[in-house]
Each structure stands twice: as structure tokens, then as C-alpha cells.
Design a protein around this motif. Structure first.
Motif, PDB file in Angstrom:
ATOM      1  N   VAL A  58     -12.071 -22.407  -3.126  1.00 28.27           N
ATOM      2  CA  VAL A  58     -12.820 -22.220  -4.183  1.00 28.27           C
ATOM      3  C   VAL A  58     -12.499 -23.535  -5.003  1.00 28.27           C
ATOM      4  O   VAL A  58     -13.454 -24.108  -5.830  1.00 28.27           O
ATOM      5  CB  VAL A  58     -13.086 -21.131  -4.977  1.00 28.27           C
ATOM      6  CG1 VAL A  58     -13.703 -21.223  -6.332  1.00 28.27           C
ATOM      7  CG2 VAL A  58     -13.808 -19.900  -4.163  1.00 28.27           C
ATOM      8  N   ARG A  59     -11.221 -23.551  -5.387  1.00 30.73           N
ATOM      9  CA  ARG A  59     -10.705 -24.649  -6.291  1.00 30.73           C
ATOM     10  C   ARG A  59     -10.822 -25.962  -5.803  1.00 30.73           C
ATOM     11  O   ARG A  59     -11.092 -26.750  -6.650  1.00 30.73           O
ATOM     12  CB  ARG A  59      -8.836 -24.023  -6.588  1.00 30.73           C
ATOM     13  CG  ARG A  59      -8.595 -25.028  -7.786  1.00 30.73           C
ATOM     14  CD  ARG A  59      -6.977 -24.803  -8.019  1.00 30.73           C
ATOM     15  NE  ARG A  59      -6.334 -25.004  -6.705  1.00 30.73           N
ATOM     16  CZ  ARG A  59      -5.857 -26.166  -6.186  1.00 30.73           C
ATOM     17  NH1 ARG A  59      -6.686 -27.286  -6.807  1.00 30.73           N
ATOM     18  NH2 ARG A  59      -5.443 -26.012  -4.856  1.00 30.73           N
ATOM     19  N   THR A  60     -10.533 -25.907  -4.571  1.00 29.64           N
ATOM     20  CA  THR A  60     -10.863 -27.324  -3.684  1.00 29.64           C
ATOM     21  C   THR A  60     -12.021 -27.727  -3.891  1.00 29.64           C
ATOM     22  O   THR A  60     -12.175 -28.935  -4.121  1.00 29.64           O
ATOM     23  CB  THR A  60     -10.220 -27.147  -2.067  1.00 29.64           C
ATOM     24  OG1 THR A  60      -8.825 -26.864  -2.277  1.00 29.64           O
ATOM     25  CG2 THR A  60     -10.508 -28.589  -1.526  1.00 29.64           C
ATOM     26  N   LEU A  61     -13.128 -26.774  -3.488  1.00 29.65           N
ATOM     27  CA  LEU A  61     -14.480 -27.298  -3.772  1.00 29.65           C
ATOM     28  C   LEU A  61     -14.984 -27.743  -4.967  1.00 29.65           C
ATOM     29  O   LEU A  61     -15.864 -28.504  -5.336  1.00 29.65           O
ATOM     30  CB  LEU A  61     -15.448 -26.061  -3.197  1.00 29.65           C
ATOM     31  CG  LEU A  61     -15.356 -25.914  -1.773  1.00 29.65           C
ATOM     32  CD1 LEU A  61     -16.084 -24.542  -1.179  1.00 29.65           C
ATOM     33  CD2 LEU A  61     -15.736 -27.086  -0.873  1.00 29.65           C
ATOM     34  N   LYS A  62     -14.326 -26.982  -6.084  1.00 34.70           N
ATOM     35  CA  LYS A  62     -14.613 -27.409  -7.453  1.00 34.70           C
ATOM     36  C   LYS A  62     -14.159 -28.642  -7.942  1.00 34.70           C
ATOM     37  O   LYS A  62     -14.890 -29.602  -8.404  1.00 34.70           O
ATOM     38  CB  LYS A  62     -13.930 -26.378  -8.404  1.00 34.70           C
ATOM     39  CG  LYS A  62     -14.806 -24.910  -8.614  1.00 34.70           C
ATOM     40  CD  LYS A  62     -14.138 -24.071  -9.340  1.00 34.70           C
ATOM     41  CE  LYS A  62     -14.892 -22.935  -9.554  1.00 34.70           C
ATOM     42  NZ  LYS A  62     -14.275 -21.900 -10.421  1.00 34.70           N
ATOM     43  N   MET A  63     -13.006 -29.071  -7.271  1.00 36.61           N
ATOM     44  CA  MET A  63     -12.392 -30.301  -7.539  1.00 36.61           C
ATOM     45  C   MET A  63     -13.286 -31.487  -6.791  1.00 36.61           C
ATOM     46  O   MET A  63     -13.556 -32.567  -7.392  1.00 36.61           O
ATOM     47  CB  MET A  63     -10.884 -30.457  -7.069  1.00 36.61           C
ATOM     48  CG  MET A  63     -10.034 -29.539  -8.158  1.00 36.61           C
ATOM     49  SD  MET A  63      -8.074 -29.713  -7.618  1.00 36.61           S
ATOM     50  CE  MET A  63      -7.837 -30.990  -8.984  1.00 36.61           C
ATOM     51  N   CYS A  64     -13.387 -31.002  -5.710  1.00 38.12           N
ATOM     52  CA  CYS A  64     -14.381 -31.949  -4.814  1.00 38.12           C
ATOM     53  C   CYS A  64     -15.682 -32.259  -5.600  1.00 38.12           C
ATOM     54  O   CYS A  64     -16.011 -33.710  -5.698  1.00 38.12           O
ATOM     55  CB  CYS A  64     -14.643 -31.559  -3.538  1.00 38.12           C
ATOM     56  SG  CYS A  64     -13.369 -31.576  -2.233  1.00 38.12           S
ATOM     57  N   GLY A  65     -16.190 -31.301  -6.171  1.00 34.99           N
ATOM     58  CA  GLY A  65     -17.511 -31.266  -6.805  1.00 34.99           C
ATOM     59  C   GLY A  65     -17.395 -32.237  -8.049  1.00 34.99           C
ATOM     60  O   GLY A  65     -18.202 -33.044  -8.371  1.00 34.99           O
ATOM     61  N   SER A  66     -16.200 -31.885  -8.681  1.00 31.31           N
ATOM     62  CA  SER A  66     -16.042 -32.509 -10.086  1.00 31.31           C
ATOM     63  C   SER A  66     -15.677 -34.007 -10.077  1.00 31.31           C
ATOM     64  O   SER A  66     -16.478 -35.065 -10.364  1.00 31.31           O
ATOM     65  CB  SER A  66     -14.964 -31.980 -10.751  1.00 31.31           C
ATOM     66  OG  SER A  66     -14.625 -32.930 -11.989  1.00 31.31           O
ATOM     67  N   TYR A  67     -14.848 -34.437  -8.837  1.00 31.23           N
ATOM     68  CA  TYR A  67     -14.689 -35.936  -8.615  1.00 31.23           C
ATOM     69  C   TYR A  67     -15.950 -36.502  -8.194  1.00 31.23           C
ATOM     70  O   TYR A  67     -16.319 -37.671  -8.387  1.00 31.23           O
ATOM     71  CB  TYR A  67     -13.552 -35.971  -7.820  1.00 31.23           C
ATOM     72  CG  TYR A  67     -11.973 -35.788  -8.488  1.00 31.23           C
ATOM     73  CD1 TYR A  67     -11.489 -36.861  -9.056  1.00 31.23           C
ATOM     74  CD2 TYR A  67     -11.625 -34.916  -8.625  1.00 31.23           C
ATOM     75  CE1 TYR A  67     -10.310 -36.976  -9.866  1.00 31.23           C
ATOM     76  CE2 TYR A  67     -10.467 -34.577  -9.322  1.00 31.23           C
ATOM     77  CZ  TYR A  67      -9.775 -35.606  -9.823  1.00 31.23           C
ATOM     78  OH  TYR A  67      -8.538 -35.791 -10.575  1.00 31.23           O
ATOM     79  N   GLY A  68     -16.782 -35.882  -7.113  1.00 33.29           N
ATOM     80  CA  GLY A  68     -17.648 -36.389  -6.462  1.00 33.29           C
ATOM     81  C   GLY A  68     -18.824 -36.599  -7.688  1.00 33.29           C
ATOM     82  O   GLY A  68     -19.459 -37.782  -7.604  1.00 33.29           O
ATOM     83  N   VAL A  69     -19.056 -35.871  -8.441  1.00 25.40           N
ATOM     84  CA  VAL A  69     -20.219 -36.155  -9.612  1.00 25.40           C
ATOM     85  C   VAL A  69     -19.589 -37.225 -10.720  1.00 25.40           C
ATOM     86  O   VAL A  69     -20.481 -37.959 -11.028  1.00 25.40           O
ATOM     87  CB  VAL A  69     -20.518 -34.817 -10.380  1.00 25.40           C
ATOM     88  CG1 VAL A  69     -21.144 -35.243 -11.661  1.00 25.40           C
ATOM     89  CG2 VAL A  69     -21.204 -33.816  -9.272  1.00 25.40           C
ATOM     90  N   THR A  70     -18.365 -37.261 -10.872  1.00 22.29           N
ATOM     91  CA  THR A  70     -18.135 -38.261 -11.945  1.00 22.29           C
ATOM     92  C   THR A  70     -17.931 -39.786 -10.999  1.00 22.29           C
ATOM     93  O   THR A  70     -18.762 -40.521 -11.651  1.00 22.29           O
ATOM     94  CB  THR A  70     -16.538 -38.118 -12.164  1.00 22.29           C
ATOM     95  OG1 THR A  70     -16.299 -36.832 -12.803  1.00 22.29           O
ATOM     96  CG2 THR A  70     -15.906 -39.258 -12.765  1.00 22.29           C
ATOM     97  N   PHE A  71     -17.493 -39.714  -9.882  1.00 25.52           N
ATOM     98  CA  PHE A  71     -17.703 -41.193  -9.157  1.00 25.52           C
ATOM     99  C   PHE A  71     -19.113 -41.386  -9.110  1.00 25.52           C
ATOM    100  O   PHE A  71     -19.482 -42.743  -8.997  1.00 25.52           O
ATOM    101  CB  PHE A  71     -17.122 -41.061  -7.797  1.00 25.52           C
ATOM    102  CG  PHE A  71     -15.462 -41.359  -8.034  1.00 25.52           C
ATOM    103  CD1 PHE A  71     -14.834 -40.427  -8.962  1.00 25.52           C
ATOM    104  CD2 PHE A  71     -14.792 -41.922  -6.853  1.00 25.52           C
ATOM    105  CE1 PHE A  71     -13.442 -40.892  -8.946  1.00 25.52           C
ATOM    106  CE2 PHE A  71     -13.403 -42.149  -7.066  1.00 25.52           C
ATOM    107  CZ  PHE A  71     -12.650 -41.559  -7.904  1.00 25.52           C
ATOM    108  N   ALA A  72     -19.911 -40.582  -8.569  1.00 29.01           N
ATOM    109  CA  ALA A  72     -21.208 -40.638  -8.441  1.00 29.01           C
ATOM    110  C   ALA A  72     -21.890 -40.965  -9.764  1.00 29.01           C
ATOM    111  O   ALA A  72     -22.773 -42.268  -9.735  1.00 29.01           O
ATOM    112  CB  ALA A  72     -22.141 -39.737  -7.931  1.00 29.01           C
ATOM    113  N   ALA A  73     -21.820 -40.744 -11.104  1.00 32.85           N
ATOM    114  CA  ALA A  73     -22.304 -41.220 -12.121  1.00 32.85           C
ATOM    115  C   ALA A  73     -21.809 -42.745 -12.461  1.00 32.85           C
ATOM    116  O   ALA A  73     -22.453 -43.641 -12.812  1.00 32.85           O
ATOM    117  CB  ALA A  73     -21.714 -40.184 -13.267  1.00 32.85           C
ATOM    118  N   VAL A  74     -20.481 -42.906 -12.334  1.00 32.10           N
ATOM    119  CA  VAL A  74     -19.788 -44.178 -12.395  1.00 32.10           C
ATOM    120  C   VAL A  74     -20.514 -45.253 -11.483  1.00 32.10           C
ATOM    121  O   VAL A  74     -21.329 -46.268 -11.833  1.00 32.10           O
ATOM    122  CB  VAL A  74     -18.279 -44.209 -12.242  1.00 32.10           C
ATOM    123  CG1 VAL A  74     -17.930 -45.669 -12.240  1.00 32.10           C
ATOM    124  CG2 VAL A  74     -17.708 -43.463 -13.272  1.00 32.10           C
ATOM    125  N   GLY A  75     -20.663 -45.100 -10.155  1.00 31.83           N
ATOM    126  CA  GLY A  75     -21.475 -45.800  -9.339  1.00 31.83           C
ATOM    127  C   GLY A  75     -22.753 -45.905  -9.622  1.00 31.83           C
ATOM    128  O   GLY A  75     -23.226 -47.141  -9.514  1.00 31.83           O
TER     129      GLY A  75
END
Length: 161
Positions: A58-75
Motif C-alpha cells: 500500500v505504501r509503495t503504491l501510494k509513493m508510486c502514485g505520488s511521484y507519478g502524478v508529480t512527474f506527469a504534471a511537470v511533464g
């Protein structure tokens, strides 16, 4: 950073600005998710919690989602703003990427840091990096107009006897 290939349109420039923006966001999402997975492996797995079946997952998936959304927003913001600036200025140079990088860095990292200082630092550092890469000509692919095949289409000349 992809627009530093000169004034003319290259083979990489066939997409519309909206398509490029979506591609930037999707690429950022993929890269951020992978990076989130790597970062999650650096942390210790939490102890088993009472109402959480797989706390590490659960914690890994939350971190993946958090970083994924941040990088997607920046890109997405970076490419989108870069395309808007390009259409307004009608020039292909490092300034377009620097403006796109500053806006995306200031918006995303300013929001995450909840301060103007973090917005200015995030925007400035991304703009500086983008400008250096564009001015230095560091690209992942240079379109030289040649098509390379995995095999030769011409016959070899026969040796003279």
C-alpha cells in the motif's frame, strides 16, 4: 528541450501541440511511477498495521502514485507551456523550454512546498537545467534526414575475376 533542433520542423515535430502535451504527461507519469517504486524500496517496510492487509504494498503504491502524478504534471505543463510560447513567439530556441520549465517547476513544486520560495527555487532550477541542455544541444535524437534500415536494400557489387 526537444525544440532545440533548429528553425525547421524535424521528423519529431509532426504531432500537434495537444498530442505533445499528452505525451509529455504520460511519459512523466511512467517515469515518476518508476522513480516512486525505486524510492519506495529505499525506505523500511512499515510494521504490520491492524486494518491494512499489505502495508508495504500500500505504501509503495501510494509513493508510486505520488511521484507519478508529480512527474506527469511537470511533464505536461512543461510541454504545454513550451508549445504556447512557441506559437506566440514564432521562434525555436532555448527560451521556450526555459519558460516552460520555469512555469511547470514553479507551479508544481510551489504547490507541493506551499511557499513562494519553493516555487521560485523549483522553477528557476528547472529553467536553468532546460536552458543549459538546450543551449548545449543535448538531445536524445538528432534528425539528420537519413533513414537507417536493419538491412541493406542495395545489392553488393560482384568482385571482378
Amino acid at each position: 528541450m526537444l525544440l532545440s533542433q533548429g528553425v525547421g520542423k524535424g521528423a519529431m515535430e509532426d504531432d500537434s501541440p495537444a498530442t505533445k502535451t499528452v505525451k509529455g504527461a504520460v511519459t512523466g507519469l511512467a517515469a515518476g511511477t518508476i522513480w516512486g517504486t525505486i524510492v519506495a524500496t529505499w525506505y523500511d517496510v512499515p510494521r504490520v498495521e491492524r486494518h491494512v492487509a499489505l502495508p508495504g504494498l500500500v505504501r509503495t503504491l501510494k509513493m508510486c502514485g505520488s511521484y507519478g502524478v508529480t512527474f506527469a504534471a511537470v511533464g505536461g505543463l512543461y510541454i504545454g507551456v513550451e508549445q504556447i510560447v512557441l506559437s506566440q513567439r514564432k521562434k525555436r530556441d532555448f527560451v521556450n523550454g526555459a519558460i516552460g520549465a520555469f512555469v511547470s517547476g514553479a507551479t508544481v513544486y510551489g504547490y507541493r512546498g506551499k511557499s513562494i520560495k519553493s516555487a521560485l527555487i523549483g522553477g528557476s532550477s528547472l529553467a536553468f537545467t532546460s536552458a543549459i541542455l538546450d543551449v548545449g544541444g543535448n538531445t536524445t535524437r538528432v534528425d539528420n534526414g537519413k533513414a537507417y534500415h536493419a538491412y541493406t536494400t542495395e545489392k553488393k557489387p560482384e568482385p571482378a575475376h
